[in-house]
Design an enzyme around this catalytic site. Structure first.
Site, short mmCIF file in Angstrom:
data_model
loop_
_atom_site.label_atom_id
_atom_site.label_comp_id
_atom_site.label_asym_id
_atom_site.label_seq_id
_atom_site.Cartn_x
_atom_site.Cartn_y
_atom_site.Cartn_z
N LYS A 168 40.02 48.01 37.27
CA LYS A 168 38.55 47.41 37.39
C LYS A 168 37.81 47.53 38.79
CE LYS A 168 39.96 43.44 39.31
NZ LYS A 168 39.70 43.09 40.83
N ALA A 224 48.45 47.63 44.45
CA ALA A 224 48.27 46.61 45.35
C ALA A 224 46.60 46.70 46.26
CB ALA A 224 49.10 46.33 46.68
N ALA A 249 43.43 45.79 40.03
CA ALA A 249 44.12 45.37 38.82
C ALA A 249 45.16 46.28 38.23
CB ALA A 249 43.27 44.71 37.74
N SER A 251 48.04 44.34 36.48
CA SER A 251 47.38 43.78 35.45
C SER A 251 47.06 44.83 34.29
CB SER A 251 46.23 42.93 35.79
OG SER A 251 46.35 42.00 36.93
N ASP A 261 44.01 38.49 35.94
CA ASP A 261 43.08 39.91 35.49
C ASP A 261 43.62 40.52 34.22
OD1 ASP A 261 41.44 39.36 37.67
OD2 ASP A 261 42.49 40.67 39.01
O1 C5P Z 1 46.98 35.32 38.39
P1 C5P Z 1 47.55 36.25 39.57
O2 C5P Z 1 49.14 36.53 39.39
O3 C5P Z 1 46.86 37.60 39.44
O4 C5P Z 1 47.21 35.61 41.21
C1 C5P Z 1 47.87 35.78 42.10
C2 C5P Z 1 47.74 35.00 43.12
O5 C5P Z 1 46.27 34.99 43.46
C3 C5P Z 1 47.94 33.36 42.62
O6 C5P Z 1 49.16 33.13 42.82
C4 C5P Z 1 47.07 32.89 43.68
O7 C5P Z 1 47.69 32.48 44.83
C5 C5P Z 1 45.79 33.90 43.90
N1 C5P Z 1 44.63 33.30 42.83
C6 C5P Z 1 43.76 32.25 43.11
N2 C5P Z 1 42.73 32.09 42.47
C7 C5P Z 1 42.52 32.73 41.37
C8 C5P Z 1 43.29 34.04 41.05
C9 C5P Z 1 44.48 34.21 41.96
O8 C5P Z 1 44.14 31.66 44.16
N3 C5P Z 1 41.41 32.64 40.54
#
Ligand code: C5P
Length: 320
Positions: free
Chosen positions: A22, A116, A120, A123, A156
């Site tokens: 995405k 990275a 995504a 995800s 995501d």
């Molecule tokens: O949910 P996901 O594992 O993709 O998020 C990775 C990291 O990104 C989280 O641990 C957090 O530190 C940060 N994050 C955040 N706020 C969000 C999404 C992700 O701070 N809405």
């Protein structure tokens, strides 16, 4: 939850699914909440870069993963774990727990989304693995169940299941499909080193704490919504916005040059994708996207440059 017996008897033992990466057309980020997450308003568009996951059922309970990359498309695989930290493995284990599945699965992940990169890719692995495993194990899982399990794996993942265009609230996981017409053409400049999403959010927090910036305004951008409905890449390009862009630029200053090259090629809009460091340029058409990609290659702006279009589908079974 237990597996539907009728569906189990239809168990196919092998299935392949794919999910799209995405780009965030809007990524507005509020101040960090007590749960450590940031409230978001995001408009996601799925693009035609795919993660493909094949699930082969095993008689024992083990869950394994093997990784490969579409030549010239994804970055280095070396940094991706293949143990229980791998998002495809996490997805399979979450389904196993939820449905009490005794069998295991061998997963093969073919990566076509930058690693990275803020697109995504991880995800999408989780989303494709959920769909492939549910099919191979014959679980008869509903989309709603997969969305709920997906949300527990990463913010995501629900969008990677849903695909197309959607507005995300909360952590980005409370989704509403959004209307969009036509096809939008993109070029993406992918860096060799990724940026870790938590580090980019941490730099965003530092910028707020030091008074360098304010938290984002958490409203859906009407200019983006209307440009999507009108299939108008000029207006969409002008309206693209990402509150994490300054944080990504400060962690990787060379991205300024990447943005400049695309602007010189008259991209309709240029933006860091999600938490970066992939830079996304919106083009007039496929030819223009190829022209921006060629300019990036000539300038040595990024080791991997790809083009794609959006919106693309969510996670779907393609074989099995
Ligand atoms: O949910 P996901 O594992 O993709 O998020 C990775 C990291 O990104 C989280 O641990 C957090 O530190 C940060 N994050 C955040 N706020 C969000 C999404 C992700 O701070 N809405």
């Amino acid at each position: 939850m237990t597996a539907d017996p009728a569906a189990l008897s239809r168990s196919l033992s092998r299935a392949r699914a794919r999910a799209s990466g995405k780009v965030n057309l809007q990524l507005s980020v509020g101040a960090k909440g007590l749960d450590g997450y940031h409230p978001l308003v995001s408009i996601f568009q799925a693009v035609t870069l795919y993660e493909t996951v094949t699930a082969q059922v095993r008689d024992d309970a083990a869950v394994t993963v093997a990784l490969s990359a579409v030549p010239g498309y994804a970055s280095d695989l070396a940094g991706i774990p293949t143990d229980e930290r791998n998002l495809a493995v996490k997805a399979a284990l979450a389904l196993k727990r939820e449905y009490g599945v005794s069998e295991g699965v061998d997963l093969s992940v073919l990566k076509g989304v930058p690693t990275a990169g803020g697109m995504a890719g991880g995800s999408a692995d989780a989303a494709a693995a959920l769909v492939a495993c549910a099919h191979a194990w014959g679980l008869g899982a509903s989309r709603d169940d997969l969305m709920r399990i997906g949300a527990s794996l990463g913010a995501d993942v629900p969008f990677c299941l849903l695909g197309h265009t959607a507005v995300g609230l909360g952590k980005g996981d409370q989704l509403s499909p959004a209307m969009s017409h036509g096809e939008f053409h993109w070029a993406f400049a992918v860096q060799a080193e990724g940026l870790a999403t938590p580090e980019v959010f941490a730099r965003f927090d530092e910028q707020i704490d030091s008074g360098d910036r304010l938290p984002g305004v958490l409203e859906v951008d009407a200019a983006i919504v209307s440009a999507l409905i009108a299939a108008d890449p000029v207006r969409l390009g002008a309206a693209l916005r990402n509150d994490l862009q300054d944080a990504a630029l400060s962690l990787m200053p060379k991205l300024h040059g990447v943005l400049d090259v695309a602007q010189q090629e008259d991209a309709f809009g240029v933006i860091v994708s999600g938490s970066g460091p992939t830079v996304a340029a919106l083009a007039a058409n496929k030819l223009h996207a190829n022209q921006i990609a060629a300019a990036w290659r000539t300038a040595g702006a990024a080791p991997v440059v790809v083009t794609a279009s959006g919106p693309a589908t969510g996670a779907v079974v393609i074989d099995g």
